[in-house]
Structures are given as C-alpha cells and as structure tokens.
Write a protein that holds these residues in place. Structure first.
Motif, PDB file in Angstrom:
ATOM      1  N   VAL A 270       0.988  -1.061   0.243  1.00 54.63           N
ATOM      2  CA  VAL A 270       0.333  -0.060   0.178  1.00 54.63           C
ATOM      3  C   VAL A 270       0.829   0.868  -0.370  1.00 54.63           C
ATOM      4  CG1 VAL A 270      -2.112   1.041   1.671  1.00 54.63           C
ATOM      5  CG2 VAL A 270      -1.907  -0.950   1.111  1.00 54.63           C
ATOM      6  N   ASP A 271       0.994   1.999  -1.216  1.00 51.29           N
ATOM      7  CA  ASP A 271       1.272   3.427  -1.014  1.00 51.29           C
ATOM      8  C   ASP A 271       0.899   4.168  -0.235  1.00 51.29           C
ATOM      9  OD1 ASP A 271       3.316   2.176  -3.050  1.00 51.29           O
ATOM     10  OD2 ASP A 271       2.386   3.168  -4.798  1.00 51.29           O
ATOM     11  N   ILE A 272       0.885   4.981   0.485  1.00 56.08           N
ATOM     12  CA  ILE A 272       0.689   6.446   1.338  1.00 56.08           C
ATOM     13  C   ILE A 272       1.601   7.259   1.201  1.00 56.08           C
ATOM     14  CG2 ILE A 272      -0.556   4.539   3.707  1.00 56.08           C
ATOM     15  CD1 ILE A 272       2.151   5.158   4.668  1.00 56.08           C
TER      16      ILE A 272
ATOM     17  N   ASN B 290      -3.616   8.013   2.391  1.00 57.70           N
ATOM     18  CA  ASN B 290      -3.229   6.886   1.316  1.00 57.70           C
ATOM     19  C   ASN B 290      -3.678   7.057  -0.674  1.00 57.70           C
ATOM     20  OD1 ASN B 290      -6.400   6.642   1.541  1.00 57.70           O
ATOM     21  ND2 ASN B 290      -5.953   4.482   2.093  1.00 57.70           N
ATOM     22  N   ASP B 291      -4.084   8.081   0.346  1.00 61.74           N
ATOM     23  CA  ASP B 291      -4.202   9.301  -1.388  1.00 61.74           C
ATOM     24  C   ASP B 291      -4.728  10.867  -1.193  1.00 61.74           C
ATOM     25  OD1 ASP B 291      -5.389  10.772  -2.655  1.00 61.74           O
ATOM     26  OD2 ASP B 291      -7.198   9.934  -3.937  1.00 61.74           O
TER      27      ASP B 291
ATOM     28  N   ARG C 164       6.479   9.363  -1.752  1.00 58.54           N
ATOM     29  CA  ARG C 164       5.548   8.300  -0.642  1.00 58.54           C
ATOM     30  C   ARG C 164       6.054   7.295  -0.219  1.00 58.54           C
ATOM     31  NH1 ARG C 164       6.169   4.128  -4.417  1.00 58.54           N
ATOM     32  NH2 ARG C 164       7.335   5.362  -6.110  1.00 58.54           N
TER      33      ARG C 164
ATOM     34  N   THR D  70       5.985   3.297   1.194  1.00 61.09           N
ATOM     35  CA  THR D  70       4.973   1.893   1.114  1.00 61.09           C
ATOM     36  C   THR D  70       5.483   0.707   2.771  1.00 61.09           C
ATOM     37  OG1 THR D  70       6.171   2.031  -1.230  1.00 61.09           O
ATOM     38  CG2 THR D  70       5.644  -0.100  -0.384  1.00 61.09           C
TER      39      THR D  70
ATOM     40  N   PHE E 221      -3.285   1.882   9.692  1.00 58.59           N
ATOM     41  CA  PHE E 221      -4.754   2.254   9.210  1.00 58.59           C
ATOM     42  C   PHE E 221      -5.576   2.876  10.018  1.00 58.59           C
ATOM     43  CE2 PHE E 221      -8.546   1.142   6.151  1.00 58.59           C
ATOM     44  CZ  PHE E 221      -7.667   2.976   5.368  1.00 58.59           C
TER      45      PHE E 221
ATOM     46  N   GLY F  69      -8.454   8.067   5.070  1.00 56.64           N
ATOM     47  CA  GLY F  69      -7.251   7.276   4.140  1.00 56.64           C
ATOM     48  C   GLY F  69      -6.208   7.707   5.282  1.00 56.64           C
TER      49      GLY F  69
ATOM     50  N   TRP G  16      -3.600   7.360   7.454  1.00 57.18           N
ATOM     51  CA  TRP G  16      -2.498   6.099   7.889  1.00 57.18           C
ATOM     52  C   TRP G  16      -1.558   7.313   9.256  1.00 57.18           C
ATOM     53  CZ3 TRP G  16      -1.573   0.872   6.378  1.00 57.18           C
ATOM     54  CH2 TRP G  16      -2.442   1.096   5.881  1.00 57.18           C
TER      55      TRP G  16
END
Length: 145
Positions: free
Chosen positions: A27-29, A59-60, A73, A75, A100, A106, A108
C-alpha cells in the motif's frame, strides 16, 4: 512411470503451497512536503517529517487536509488489503510501522521504533527520503522532483 508420478506429485504440492500462501499487499501512502515553486524540487528536510506522536500520511494525497506542492511516497506491506486497525512495516525504514486508522478518511500514522525519539526519527526519515528522491510525486505542482 514411478519417476513421472513423483514429479507430478511434487509439482502439485508446490502449486498447492503457492496457492495457500497469503498474498502480500503493498500500500502506498503519502506525506505532503514543501517544494520550490519554480524548480519543483521537494524539500526532504527533517522538518517535513515531524512525529506528533506519529507521522501523518494518507493513502491518497488528495485526502490530506492541507495540500502540499509535492508528496513523498512510502510503501507499507500488509498481508491483505487494509482495513481499519491494520498495520505493517514501512519498506526501507526498519522498525517503523504504519497503522491504518482511517481518521480522517485515508489516514495512516507511521510510528517510529520505541528506542528512537521523535527528533532522531524525523532525521532518519529525512535521510531515507533524500536517498530515495525518486519516490517524490506531484502535489499541487506538476513538476515535482
């Protein structure tokens, strides 16, 4: 015939083992960072990565309450797609864990290792970011680097 049966049995067992092994989900954060308006050069200084008590990421990038010129970014590796409460290691940052919490949507939080204080943590994250500048992505600017 016996040799062929042994080969087929071994192949079948390997296939079954592969199918039952849990898939990892990366998951990219993103953490918003400042940047030079003209050059798009992102600031990856320690001041961009403050822990209070964790490092806030999304996450977005569009979900962040404050939009920054660029984003860095990270991961996170999880066993499956994330649900609230899931946590996993941050790739490249040994001992750092992202959780999360989806609060706000969204969100984290990256926690530093227990034996590292907040100042040392932001310096370590900054050092990681500086050697991984290719992980800088656009924010409100379209020329981030």
């Amino acid at each position: 015939m016996r040799h062929l049966t042994a080969k087929l049995t071994a192949s079948c067992l390997l296939a079954i083992a592969f199918m039952t092994t849990p898939a990892l989900a990366d998951v990219d954060i993103y953490r918003g960072v400042d940047a030079n308006q003209n050059s798009g050069r992102a600031s990856l200084a320690p001041s961009q990565f403050s822990f209070n008590p964790d490092l806030s990421t999304f996450n977005d990038p569009a979900l962040a309450p404050v939009q920054k010129r660029c984003n860095f970014r990270f991961t996170v590796t999880l066993a499956d797609d994330p649900v609230v409460g899931d946590h996993g290691p941050v790739v490249g940052l040994e001992g750092y864990t992202a959780t999360f919490d989806n609060n706000p949507a969204g969100h984290w939080g990256i926690a530093h290792p227990a034996n590292v204080n907040a100042d040392a943590a932001k310096a370590a994250v900054s050092a990681y970011a500086q050697v991984n500048r290719d992980r800088v992505v656009n924010g409100t600017l379209n020329n981030c680097n």
